[in-house]
Scaffold this motif. Structure first.
Motif, PDB file in Angstrom:
ATOM      1  N   ASN A  61       2.034 -44.297 -19.341  1.00  0.00           N
ATOM      2  CA  ASN A  61       1.612 -45.337 -20.269  1.00  0.00           C
ATOM      3  C   ASN A  61       0.132 -45.723 -20.205  1.00  0.00           C
ATOM      4  OD1 ASN A  61       4.207 -46.265 -21.629  1.00  0.00           O
ATOM      5  ND2 ASN A  61       4.764 -46.201 -19.470  1.00  0.00           N
ATOM      6  N   TYR A  62      -0.605 -45.220 -19.247  1.00  0.00           N
ATOM      7  CA  TYR A  62      -2.010 -45.595 -19.102  1.00  0.00           C
ATOM      8  C   TYR A  62      -2.889 -44.354 -19.092  1.00  0.00           C
ATOM      9  CZ  TYR A  62      -0.731 -50.387 -18.048  1.00  0.00           C
ATOM     10  OH  TYR A  62      -0.249 -51.656 -18.140  1.00  0.00           O
ATOM     11  N   SER A  63      -4.089 -44.513 -19.636  1.00  0.00           N
ATOM     12  CA  SER A  63      -5.062 -43.418 -19.624  1.00  0.00           C
ATOM     13  C   SER A  63      -6.465 -44.010 -19.778  1.00  0.00           C
ATOM     14  CB  SER A  63      -4.784 -42.429 -20.755  1.00  0.00           C
ATOM     15  OG  SER A  63      -4.911 -43.073 -22.012  1.00  0.00           O
ATOM     16  N   ASP A  64      -7.463 -43.186 -19.478  1.00  0.00           N
ATOM     17  CA  ASP A  64      -8.847 -43.605 -19.678  1.00  0.00           C
ATOM     18  C   ASP A  64      -9.136 -43.619 -21.173  1.00  0.00           C
ATOM     19  OD1 ASP A  64      -9.739 -43.967 -17.038  1.00  0.00           O
ATOM     20  OD2 ASP A  64     -10.008 -41.815 -16.770  1.00  0.00           O
ATOM     21  N   ARG A  65      -9.731 -44.707 -21.644  1.00  0.00           N
ATOM     22  CA  ARG A  65     -10.151 -44.805 -23.046  1.00  0.00           C
ATOM     23  C   ARG A  65     -11.632 -45.118 -23.088  1.00  0.00           C
ATOM     24  NH1 ARG A  65      -5.822 -48.733 -25.684  1.00  0.00           N
ATOM     25  NH2 ARG A  65      -7.586 -49.339 -26.961  1.00  0.00           N
ATOM     26  N   ILE A  66     -12.339 -44.407 -23.942  1.00  0.00           N
ATOM     27  CA  ILE A  66     -13.767 -44.679 -24.121  1.00  0.00           C
ATOM     28  C   ILE A  66     -13.895 -45.860 -25.074  1.00  0.00           C
ATOM     29  CG2 ILE A  66     -15.941 -43.786 -25.029  1.00  0.00           C
ATOM     30  CD1 ILE A  66     -14.986 -40.992 -24.159  1.00  0.00           C
ATOM     31  N   LEU A  67     -14.534 -46.922 -24.600  1.00  0.00           N
ATOM     32  CA  LEU A  67     -14.706 -48.127 -25.402  1.00  0.00           C
ATOM     33  C   LEU A  67     -16.045 -48.120 -26.129  1.00  0.00           C
ATOM     34  CD1 LEU A  67     -13.387 -50.731 -22.817  1.00  0.00           C
ATOM     35  CD2 LEU A  67     -12.113 -49.458 -24.531  1.00  0.00           C
ATOM     36  N   THR A 103     -22.046 -45.247 -21.464  1.00  0.00           N
ATOM     37  CA  THR A 103     -20.656 -45.055 -21.842  1.00  0.00           C
ATOM     38  C   THR A 103     -19.788 -46.019 -21.032  1.00  0.00           C
ATOM     39  OG1 THR A 103     -21.028 -42.738 -22.382  1.00  0.00           O
ATOM     40  CG2 THR A 103     -18.754 -43.394 -21.925  1.00  0.00           C
ATOM     41  N   ILE A 104     -18.893 -46.709 -21.719  1.00  0.00           N
ATOM     42  CA  ILE A 104     -17.998 -47.661 -21.054  1.00  0.00           C
ATOM     43  C   ILE A 104     -16.573 -47.158 -21.226  1.00  0.00           C
ATOM     44  CG2 ILE A 104     -17.152 -50.029 -21.007  1.00  0.00           C
ATOM     45  CD1 ILE A 104     -19.937 -50.876 -22.002  1.00  0.00           C
ATOM     46  N   ILE A 105     -15.901 -46.961 -20.103  1.00  0.00           N
ATOM     47  CA  ILE A 105     -14.539 -46.426 -20.078  1.00  0.00           C
ATOM     48  C   ILE A 105     -13.641 -47.419 -19.349  1.00  0.00           C
ATOM     49  CG2 ILE A 105     -13.079 -44.536 -19.240  1.00  0.00           C
ATOM     50  CD1 ILE A 105     -15.593 -42.759 -19.325  1.00  0.00           C
ATOM     51  N   ALA A 106     -12.406 -47.562 -19.825  1.00  0.00           N
ATOM     52  CA  ALA A 106     -11.438 -48.435 -19.148  1.00  0.00           C
ATOM     53  C   ALA A 106     -10.094 -47.711 -19.066  1.00  0.00           C
ATOM     54  CB  ALA A 106     -11.282 -49.749 -19.893  1.00  0.00           C
ATOM     55  N   PHE A 107      -9.327 -48.017 -18.052  1.00  0.00           N
ATOM     56  CA  PHE A 107      -7.993 -47.460 -17.827  1.00  0.00           C
ATOM     57  C   PHE A 107      -7.008 -48.403 -18.501  1.00  0.00           C
ATOM     58  CE2 PHE A 107      -4.443 -46.357 -14.797  1.00  0.00           C
ATOM     59  CZ  PHE A 107      -4.345 -45.023 -15.175  1.00  0.00           C
ATOM     60  N   LEU A 108      -6.482 -48.010 -19.663  1.00  0.00           N
ATOM     61  CA  LEU A 108      -5.701 -48.916 -20.497  1.00  0.00           C
ATOM     62  C   LEU A 108      -4.398 -48.285 -20.969  1.00  0.00           C
ATOM     63  CD1 LEU A 108      -8.593 -50.052 -22.862  1.00  0.00           C
ATOM     64  CD2 LEU A 108      -7.749 -51.247 -20.850  1.00  0.00           C
ATOM     65  N   SER A 109      -3.504 -49.156 -21.418  1.00  0.00           N
ATOM     66  CA  SER A 109      -2.278 -48.683 -22.064  1.00  0.00           C
ATOM     67  C   SER A 109      -2.505 -48.704 -23.573  1.00  0.00           C
ATOM     68  CB  SER A 109      -1.097 -49.587 -21.702  1.00  0.00           C
ATOM     69  OG  SER A 109      -1.182 -50.812 -22.402  1.00  0.00           O
ATOM     70  N   ASP A 110      -1.577 -48.122 -24.315  1.00  0.00           N
ATOM     71  CA  ASP A 110      -1.693 -48.108 -25.768  1.00  0.00           C
ATOM     72  C   ASP A 110      -1.576 -49.504 -26.368  1.00  0.00           C
ATOM     73  OD1 ASP A 110      -2.005 -45.376 -25.746  1.00  0.00           O
ATOM     74  OD2 ASP A 110       0.116 -44.960 -26.094  1.00  0.00           O
ATOM     75  N   THR A 111      -0.977 -50.430 -25.652  1.00  0.00           N
ATOM     76  CA  THR A 111      -0.797 -51.783 -26.179  1.00  0.00           C
ATOM     77  C   THR A 111      -1.972 -52.702 -25.882  1.00  0.00           C
ATOM     78  OG1 THR A 111       0.390 -52.496 -24.191  1.00  0.00           O
ATOM     79  CG2 THR A 111       1.715 -51.601 -26.008  1.00  0.00           C
ATOM     80  N   ASP A 112      -2.911 -52.272 -25.039  1.00  0.00           N
ATOM     81  CA  ASP A 112      -4.083 -53.103 -24.751  1.00  0.00           C
ATOM     82  C   ASP A 112      -4.962 -53.194 -25.994  1.00  0.00           C
ATOM     83  OD1 ASP A 112      -3.652 -53.824 -22.033  1.00  0.00           O
ATOM     84  OD2 ASP A 112      -4.240 -51.804 -21.424  1.00  0.00           O
ATOM     85  N   GLU A 113      -5.462 -54.384 -26.265  1.00  0.00           N
ATOM     86  CA  GLU A 113      -6.288 -54.616 -27.443  1.00  0.00           C
ATOM     87  C   GLU A 113      -7.757 -54.656 -27.049  1.00  0.00           C
ATOM     88  OE1 GLU A 113      -5.041 -57.918 -29.826  1.00  0.00           O
ATOM     89  OE2 GLU A 113      -2.920 -57.388 -29.591  1.00  0.00           O
TER      90      GLU A 113
END
Length: 175
Positions: A61-67, A103-113
């Protein structure tokens, strides 16, 4: 227990039952967790299955997302500005600014806003030099501030005033 497990400590108390505190590494991420009341006598192995389920949940349910990646350009109105180039005077109505290219990356789930907000002035007053900080890009995760990138001017503009006009006229006559 499982591949990727780094460390752990089991425990038991009459009130909390079997407990387990552990660490697990997967790729570039290290997870730490504490499992309390995960089994009572005759179910002391629940802590292992609970740990596996918890790790599996995170990995599914979690992965790195580029913000934010690269520079983001914004255009701002500019007042009393003039640019002089090759004896040509222009009166720009807007000036370009950009964020840092971090580059800003966070470890998030698909439901994180993710919410990106810009803190910018209504307009920029000349004179303004390239590289001057004029605002910021703020990133919020689930409504909580997470990161910020500075916004700076990409170009310079001079103030359109009598001194600038006199300097420009003098340059023309001294050529």
């Amino acid at each position: 227990m499982m591949d990727g497990a780094l460390s752990g400590k089991t425990g038991f108390t009459a009130k909390a039952g079997y407990c387990y505190v552990g660490a697990y590494r997967s790729g570039s991420h290290t997870y730490t967790f504490a499992l309390l009341a995960c089994g009572w006598p005759s179910h002391r192995d629940y802590k292992w299955s609970d740990a596996r389920q918890l790790v599996a949940y995170v990995e599914e349910n979690y992965s790195d997302r580029i913000l934010a990646e690269g520079q983001t350009a914004v255009t701002l109105p500019v007042s009393d500005a003039v640019t002089v180039s090759n004896h040509c005077v222009t009166h720009p109505e807007a000036i370009v600014a950009h964020t840092t290219d971090e580059t800003i990356i966070a470890f998030l789930s698909d439901t994180d806003e993710v919410d990106i907000r810009y803190d910018l002035p209504e307009s920029v007053a000349a004179p303004a030099a390239a590289g001057t900080a004029v605002g910021s890009e703020k990133i919020y995760l689930n409504g909580v501030f997470y990161a910020e990138r500075e916004i700076t001017l990409s170009e310079s503009v001079e103030r359109y005033d009598l001194r600038l006009c006199m300097d420009w006229v003098m340059q023309i006559f001294l050529l």
